[in-house]
Write a protein that holds these residues in place. Structure first.
Motif, mmCIF file in Angstrom:
data_model
loop_
_atom_site.group_PDB
_atom_site.id
_atom_site.type_symbol
_atom_site.label_atom_id
_atom_site.label_comp_id
_atom_site.label_asym_id
_atom_site.label_seq_id
_atom_site.Cartn_x
_atom_site.Cartn_y
_atom_site.Cartn_z
ATOM 1 N N LYS A 149 37.737 -7.237 1.556
ATOM 2 C CA LYS A 149 39.215 -6.456 1.351
ATOM 3 C C LYS A 149 40.460 -7.386 1.478
ATOM 4 N N ASP A 191 43.530 4.324 10.749
ATOM 5 C CA ASP A 191 42.438 4.769 10.053
ATOM 6 C C ASP A 191 42.254 6.360 10.304
ATOM 7 N N GLY A 209 42.312 9.726 12.010
ATOM 8 C CA GLY A 209 42.506 10.175 13.123
ATOM 9 C C GLY A 209 43.532 9.274 13.992
ATOM 10 N N THR A 220 48.332 2.932 1.159
ATOM 11 C CA THR A 220 47.025 2.904 0.651
ATOM 12 C C THR A 220 47.023 3.621 -0.705
ATOM 13 N N GLY A 241 44.594 13.756 4.294
ATOM 14 C CA GLY A 241 45.371 12.911 5.284
ATOM 15 C C GLY A 241 46.128 11.738 4.617
ATOM 16 N N VAL A 286 45.754 9.071 3.193
ATOM 17 C CA VAL A 286 45.643 8.251 1.862
ATOM 18 C C VAL A 286 45.686 9.292 0.843
ATOM 19 N N SER A 338 41.096 18.658 0.193
ATOM 20 C CA SER A 338 40.117 19.040 1.065
ATOM 21 C C SER A 338 40.505 18.641 2.457
ATOM 22 N N ASP A 339 39.840 18.957 3.466
ATOM 23 C CA ASP A 339 39.519 18.520 4.641
ATOM 24 C C ASP A 339 38.070 18.936 4.933
ATOM 25 N N ARG A 377 45.116 23.786 8.822
ATOM 26 C CA ARG A 377 43.568 23.527 7.890
ATOM 27 C C ARG A 377 44.205 23.757 6.606
ATOM 28 N N ARG A 415 32.545 20.091 -1.258
ATOM 29 C CA ARG A 415 33.371 19.023 -1.802
ATOM 30 C C ARG A 415 33.923 19.240 -3.166
ATOM 31 N N CYS A 466 39.256 10.421 -1.394
ATOM 32 C CA CYS A 466 40.151 9.910 -0.232
ATOM 33 C C CYS A 466 39.804 10.465 1.147
ATOM 34 N N THR A 508 36.112 10.253 3.158
ATOM 35 C CA THR A 508 35.341 9.388 4.293
ATOM 36 C C THR A 508 34.224 8.953 3.462
ATOM 37 N N ALA A 512 38.994 6.147 -0.119
ATOM 38 C CA ALA A 512 38.449 6.176 1.251
ATOM 39 C C ALA A 512 37.526 5.017 1.123
ATOM 40 N N ASN A 513 37.054 4.673 2.233
ATOM 41 C CA ASN A 513 36.047 3.430 2.490
ATOM 42 C C ASN A 513 34.588 3.811 2.271
ATOM 43 N N ASN A 558 41.626 0.424 -2.311
ATOM 44 C CA ASN A 558 42.289 0.878 -1.212
ATOM 45 C C ASN A 558 42.801 -0.417 -0.491
HETATM 46 P P1 NDP Z 1 43.368 10.782 7.878
HETATM 47 O O1 NDP Z 1 42.785 11.129 9.252
HETATM 48 O O2 NDP Z 1 44.715 10.866 7.741
HETATM 49 O O3 NDP Z 1 42.528 11.770 6.780
HETATM 50 C C1 NDP Z 1 41.257 11.988 6.769
HETATM 51 C C2 NDP Z 1 41.019 13.019 5.688
HETATM 52 O O4 NDP Z 1 39.688 13.138 5.367
HETATM 53 C C3 NDP Z 1 41.317 14.492 6.361
HETATM 54 O O5 NDP Z 1 41.675 15.094 5.416
HETATM 55 C C4 NDP Z 1 40.024 15.014 6.912
HETATM 56 O O6 NDP Z 1 39.818 16.116 7.372
HETATM 57 C C5 NDP Z 1 39.074 14.400 6.023
HETATM 58 N N1 NDP Z 1 37.764 13.848 6.426
HETATM 59 C C6 NDP Z 1 37.505 13.210 7.623
HETATM 60 N N2 NDP Z 1 36.311 13.083 7.859
HETATM 61 C C7 NDP Z 1 35.479 13.840 6.906
HETATM 62 C C8 NDP Z 1 34.090 14.330 6.624
HETATM 63 N N3 NDP Z 1 33.210 13.730 7.442
HETATM 64 N N4 NDP Z 1 34.128 15.191 5.922
HETATM 65 C C9 NDP Z 1 35.095 15.930 4.981
HETATM 66 N N5 NDP Z 1 36.182 15.135 5.152
HETATM 67 C C10 NDP Z 1 36.417 14.660 6.237
HETATM 68 O O7 NDP Z 1 42.566 9.443 7.348
HETATM 69 P P2 NDP Z 1 43.025 8.274 6.214
HETATM 70 O O8 NDP Z 1 43.648 9.240 5.026
HETATM 71 O O9 NDP Z 1 43.776 7.183 6.765
HETATM 72 O O10 NDP Z 1 41.593 7.858 5.842
HETATM 73 C C11 NDP Z 1 41.025 8.199 4.656
HETATM 74 C C12 NDP Z 1 39.680 7.378 4.344
HETATM 75 O O11 NDP Z 1 40.680 6.260 3.692
HETATM 76 C C13 NDP Z 1 38.896 6.649 5.260
HETATM 77 O O12 NDP Z 1 37.703 6.294 4.747
HETATM 78 C C14 NDP Z 1 39.400 5.378 5.790
HETATM 79 O O13 NDP Z 1 38.870 4.281 6.316
HETATM 80 C C15 NDP Z 1 39.943 5.105 4.145
HETATM 81 N N6 NDP Z 1 41.319 4.067 4.434
HETATM 82 C C16 NDP Z 1 42.464 4.209 5.084
HETATM 83 C C17 NDP Z 1 43.706 3.565 5.000
HETATM 84 C C18 NDP Z 1 44.758 3.663 5.592
HETATM 85 O O14 NDP Z 1 45.756 2.807 5.305
HETATM 86 N N7 NDP Z 1 44.956 4.857 6.417
HETATM 87 C C19 NDP Z 1 43.336 1.997 4.517
HETATM 88 C C20 NDP Z 1 42.170 1.803 3.716
HETATM 89 C C21 NDP Z 1 41.208 2.877 3.768
HETATM 90 P P3 NDP Z 1 39.994 16.822 8.607
HETATM 91 O O15 NDP Z 1 41.605 16.661 9.127
HETATM 92 O O16 NDP Z 1 39.346 18.142 8.686
HETATM 93 O O17 NDP Z 1 39.229 15.780 9.637
#
Ligand code: NDP
Length: 446
Positions: free
Chosen positions: A113, A165, A167, A208, A238, A240, A259-260, A289, A307, A319, A321, A345-346, A371
């Protein structure tokens, strides 16, 4: 057994318990056959064997004290995967699911990437099984300070530059940066995603999601389509997801879902700018939530534990996980008439689901290209820090747009050149690989 299969067997033998890492490695390796045929030097100098083995892996204890005075212990890690084209660069993930397989898959993806962004950045990733959910600001701060108390000796503005990333957002980056500065007495661009006013770049929080939609725009343009008037399903709420939604709305798309980890909300009237602002406040300030959305907006329904891929849409934008679109989700999307899937998401799409999209000739934007906007603007943040300068919002956004448009063109050209016209996944893998592999050849056996 061919060379590619041999390398993959070795990966599985060495780390048999790392399924996510195997998945990410195979996705790249299987694209590379036509390149290796044309370039025997990669095999001779064992470039694949070196690429799949991180340069360095650090695993450390993170002890901290919670608000009740109890001692807690988490595991921290940083995988410095490849520094052929620049300092290691990649985010930190704080989530209970974090393990070495997940961090290695993310670090491996990051190498290609980052190469696609055309910036001088290598690949790395890190994180912890710490769960920020339900923790007070004070607890998060204590955890971040302890995490950095080990990590600081391994990173630096020209060595390894972590970012956010899952959290890890602005709050966590602030605490981590504060502790780094205290321990080293150095103010330098050692982390990206910093707050605006103390070294952060404008547009980094948005990058992103915005970049993903710029990439989507290019994908659709190549097929004579555009975003305006199209319905979009988005997963996650979150960082992204929020800015992907914002940009999609600004292009005239209709966002139907967010979603979350608890489930998704479906708003058939569309999540417009005003509703999105409410979601941002819910998630970023109140840390609530997504289910609460239906109490505020009566047009919406909440689907616990599900989902959003069963909702009929023109465009799907995962966007949240990894592996969140599986076979059933992909089939539902195809049945619903989806024309494009663009990954925020990745690795959100399983290999079986990717095959289903390919068979249905759906436009598919792979994560490592689509991304890359986040890390691209992180590289712009590093450049601004190095020059002690600050660029305007318009300047950074326009550079981001140019980079994303360029990544799409690069992937498209590489796919065409190596006999897979239109396959952006192959294009991204080949294009990223060539840049890193050639740098590795130039630098000798290291
Ligand atoms: P955030 O922590 O801001 O948001 C993550 C979101 O995904 C939340 O809504 C979370 O819900 C949900 N989520 C996390 N785990 C799960 C799961 N196992 N099942 C369902 N929903 C889930 O993270 P980001 O937005 O930063 O990252 C999201 C994705 O984008 C990841 O794959 C990350 O690697 C990828 N990414 C991020 C970048 C960035 O700049 N931030 C850059 C490139 C890629 P909940 O709050 O309930 O946990």
């Amino acid at each position: 057994m061919g060379h590619i299969e041999e390398v993959f067997e070795q990966v599985k033998r060495r780390d048999h318990d790392q399924p996510e890492f195997h998945q990410a490695v195979w996705e790249v390796l299987e694209s590379l056959a036509p390149v290796l045929e044309l370039h025997p030097e990669y095999r001779e100098y064992r470039v694949l064997e070196r690429l799949v083995e991180p340069e360095r892996m650090l695993i450390f204890r993170v002890p901290w004290t919670d608000d009740q005075g109890r001692v807690q212990v988490n595991r921290g890690m940083r995988v410095e995967f490849n520094s052929a084209i620049g300092p290691y660069k990649g985010g930190l993930r704080f989530h209970p699911s974090v393990n070495l397989s997940i961090i290695k898959f993310l670090g491996f993806e990051q190498v290609f990437k980052n190469a696609l962004t055309t910036r001088p950045i290598g690949g790395g990733k890190g994180g912890s099984d710490f769960d920020p959910k339900g923790k007070s600001d004070n607890e998060v701060m204590h955890f971040c300070q302890s995490f950095m108390t080990e990590l600081f000796r391994h990173i630096g503005a020209n060595i390894d530059v972590p970012a956010g990333d899952i959290g890890v957002g602005g709050r966590e980056i602030g605490y981590l940066f504060g502790q780094y500065k205290r321990l080293t007495r150095r103010w330098e661009g050692v982390l990206t995603g910093k707050g605006y006013g103390w070294g952060g770049s404008l547009i980094r929080p948005e990058a992103t999601g915005y970049g993903q939609v710029y990439f989507l725009r290019e994908m659709l343009k190549a097929r004579g389509e555009k975003i305006a008037g199209k319905s979009c399903t988005i997963s996650g709420s979150g960082n992204v997801a929020q800015f992907c939604a914002e940009k999609a709305i600004s292009y005239g798309g209709k966002v139907l879902t967010m979603s979350d980890s608890g489930g998704f909300v479906h708003d058939p009237d569309g999540i417009d700018e005003e509703k999105l602002a409410w979601v941002m406040e819910l998630k970023n300030t109140r840390r609530g939530r997504i289910s609460e959305y239906t109490k505020k907006f009566k047009s919406a329904s909440y689907h616990a534990g599900k989902r959003p891929w069963s909702v009929k849409c023109d465009i799907a934008l995962p966007c949240a996980t990894q592996n969140e679109i599986e076979k059933a989700g992909a089939k539902a999307l195809v049945k619903g008439g989806t024309i494009a899937v663009c990954e925020g998401a990745n690795m959100p799409t399983t290999p079986e689901a990717v095959e289903i999209f390919k068979a249905a000739e759906i436009a598919f934007g792979p994560a490592k290209a689509a991304n890359a906007g986040g890390v691209a603007v992180s590289a712009l943040e590093m450049a601004q820090n190095a020059y002690f300068s600050e660029w305007s919002r318009e300047e950074v956004d326009s550079r981001l747009d140019t980079i994303m448009t360029g990544i799409h063109a690069q992937c498209d050209a590489a796919a065409e050149k190596y006999g897979h016209a239109g396959d952006l996944l192959v294009g991204a893998n080949v294009s990223g690989f060539l840049k890193v592999a050639n740098a590795m050849l130039d630098q000798g056996v290291v």
